[in-house]
Design a protein around this motif. Structure first.
Motif, PDB file in Angstrom:
ATOM      1  N   LYS A 120       0.836  -1.206   0.000  1.00  0.00           N
ATOM      2  CA  LYS A 120       0.000   0.000   0.000  1.00  0.00           C
ATOM      3  C   LYS A 120       0.870   1.255   0.000  1.00  0.00           C
ATOM      4  N   VAL A 121       1.899   1.272   0.837  1.00  0.00           N
ATOM      5  CA  VAL A 121       2.809   2.421   0.903  1.00  0.00           C
ATOM      6  C   VAL A 121       3.493   2.653  -0.436  1.00  0.00           C
ATOM      7  N   GLU A 122       3.945   1.569  -1.066  1.00  0.00           N
ATOM      8  CA  GLU A 122       4.609   1.671  -2.370  1.00  0.00           C
ATOM      9  C   GLU A 122       3.661   2.229  -3.429  1.00  0.00           C
ATOM     10  N   LEU A 123       2.427   1.751  -3.418  1.00  0.00           N
ATOM     11  CA  LEU A 123       1.438   2.218  -4.387  1.00  0.00           C
ATOM     12  C   LEU A 123       1.112   3.695  -4.185  1.00  0.00           C
ATOM     13  N   LEU A 124       0.927   4.090  -2.935  1.00  0.00           N
ATOM     14  CA  LEU A 124       0.629   5.491  -2.645  1.00  0.00           C
ATOM     15  C   LEU A 124       1.789   6.397  -3.062  1.00  0.00           C
ATOM     16  N   ARG A 125       3.011   5.893  -2.878  1.00  0.00           N
ATOM     17  CA  ARG A 125       4.189   6.663  -3.292  1.00  0.00           C
ATOM     18  C   ARG A 125       4.210   6.820  -4.810  1.00  0.00           C
ATOM     19  N   ALA A 126       3.889   5.742  -5.523  1.00  0.00           N
ATOM     20  CA  ALA A 126       3.863   5.795  -6.990  1.00  0.00           C
ATOM     21  C   ALA A 126       2.750   6.722  -7.484  1.00  0.00           C
ATOM     22  N   LEU A 127       1.594   6.667  -6.836  1.00  0.00           N
ATOM     23  CA  LEU A 127       0.459   7.501  -7.231  1.00  0.00           C
ATOM     24  C   LEU A 127       0.753   8.985  -7.018  1.00  0.00           C
ATOM     25  N   HIS A 128       1.616   9.276  -6.063  1.00  0.00           N
ATOM     26  CA  HIS A 128       1.982  10.670  -5.761  1.00  0.00           C
ATOM     27  C   HIS A 128       2.608  11.359  -6.975  1.00  0.00           C
ATOM     28  N   PHE A 129       3.275  10.565  -7.839  1.00  0.00           N
ATOM     29  CA  PHE A 129       3.949  11.138  -9.007  1.00  0.00           C
ATOM     30  C   PHE A 129       3.083  11.105 -10.266  1.00  0.00           C
ATOM     31  N   MET A 130       1.857  10.606 -10.124  1.00  0.00           N
ATOM     32  CA  MET A 130       0.944  10.559 -11.267  1.00  0.00           C
ATOM     33  C   MET A 130       0.143  11.853 -11.355  1.00  0.00           C
TER      34      MET A 130
END
Length: 327
Positions: A213-223
């Motif tokens: 979840k943390v990894e996904l949220l981090r990736a979504l931050h740059f979208m």
């Protein structure tokens, strides 16, 4: 097999007759000219009764638990007083155009619900994780009074983003395990999602799921932000155990409310309708062209030249279209 008049089919599906709804969808999916003509009559007549549902596209890699999620989420929505229609898309064979169409058997409990309708449909070679007539089938379901239209896509990769062109909510199902949790999630999919649900979470993998979840949220931050003031939620749960489904339901309601407040709900639907118009213009022009005298012969000649790599396929296509418009 008994045939029904257009008025019988319209009256039947408007009264909630599942059999009539299924027959109307069959007409929409058919490529026979007489079926298409009747389908067009039905679609014209039911348009005033469409647009009142929430359209949800559900995607994820094979094995993510899409069918289980849809069945249990559908039952949850029905308990909340909603009528649920499922358009489950099965991949067609590229060789014989056949498909398994097994989703109805995988959703036995939901299929028995009075306020549920499940329709498996083949892609018939249509790309984008959806079937050619999914949009039109969705309109028929809306006219039949269904509040939630759940579209289970093929789950084949990057072309899945096309499902966002016909839905209000794009839900991505994720499972953990198998190394790099972000590997295989294409940027195109991540840019299109409105909600992520990490499925099959248990006590034994809970910490792993939280890390994912943390990894996904981090990736979504740059979208780029798809919807103003909406940060894509990443939820944890288990569709099989009915864990997390209520939160998914609430987030969908919250997202639709935000889109309505942003005046983007109807604006997006208008853009989607424009894309369907453009698709059918291309499709019908090609059909009309091939049906003209010597049209198919000329078309096949140009296609053969392209396939033999005598010329660049796009150049050959331009030559064909230029000649077509000149004539």
């Amino acid at each position: 097999m008994k045939t029904f008049s257009t008025s019988e089919l319209i009256d039947g599906l408007r009264s909630g007759d599942k059999r009539m709804l299924a027959k109307a969808i069959t007409l929409v999916e058919s490529k026979k000219p007489e079926h298409r003509d009747q389908a067009e009559e039905i679609l014209k007549a039911i348009m005033p009764f469409t647009g009142n549902s929430i359209r949800i596209g559900i995607t994820g890699v094979p094995g993510a638990g899409k069918s289980t999620f849809i069945e249990n989420f559908g039952k949850f929505a029905i308990k909340a007083g909603k009528k649920v229609a499922v358009l489950a898309i099965d991949p067609s064979s590229s060789l014989n155009k056949g498909s398994i169409l097994g989703d109805k058997t995988r959703m036995e409990e939901l299929a028995r619900e009075k306020n549920a309708f499940i329709r498996p449909s083949p892609t018939s070679g249509f790309l984008g994780g959806i079937a050619n007539a999914t949009f039109e089938s969705m309109l028929l379901c809306e006219a039949a009074g269904y509040d939630y239209i759940l579209i289970e896509t093929v789950g084949v990769g990057q072309s899945e983003v096309l499902v966002s062109d016909i839905t209000d909510v794009f839900l991505f199902l994720k499972i953990i395990g198998g190394g790099d949790e972000l590997q295989g999630i294409k940027r195109g999919v991540m840019e299109m999602v409105d909600l992520i649900f990490i499925n099959k979470v248990e006590k034994s993998n809970l910490q792993h799921a939280k890390n994912t979840k943390v990894e996904l949220l981090r990736a979504l931050h740059f979208m780029p932000e798809k919807e103003k003031n909406w940060k894509v939620p990443v939820l944890l749960g288990s569709a099989l155990e009915n864990v997390g489904l209520e939160e998914v339901y609430e987030k969908i309601q919250e997202f639709i409310a935000l889109k309505t407040a942003n005046f983007s709900f109807l604006a997006t639907r208008k853009k989607q309708a424009e894309k369907r118009f453009e698709y059918w213009v291309k499709e019908l022009i090609l059909q009309k062209t091939k049906s003209r005298k010597d049209g198919e012969t000329v078309y096949d000649l140009h296609k053969k030249k392209a396939s033999e790599l005598e010329v660049n396929p796009s150049s050959e296509a331009k030559l064909f279209v230029d000649q077509l418009l000149k004539n």
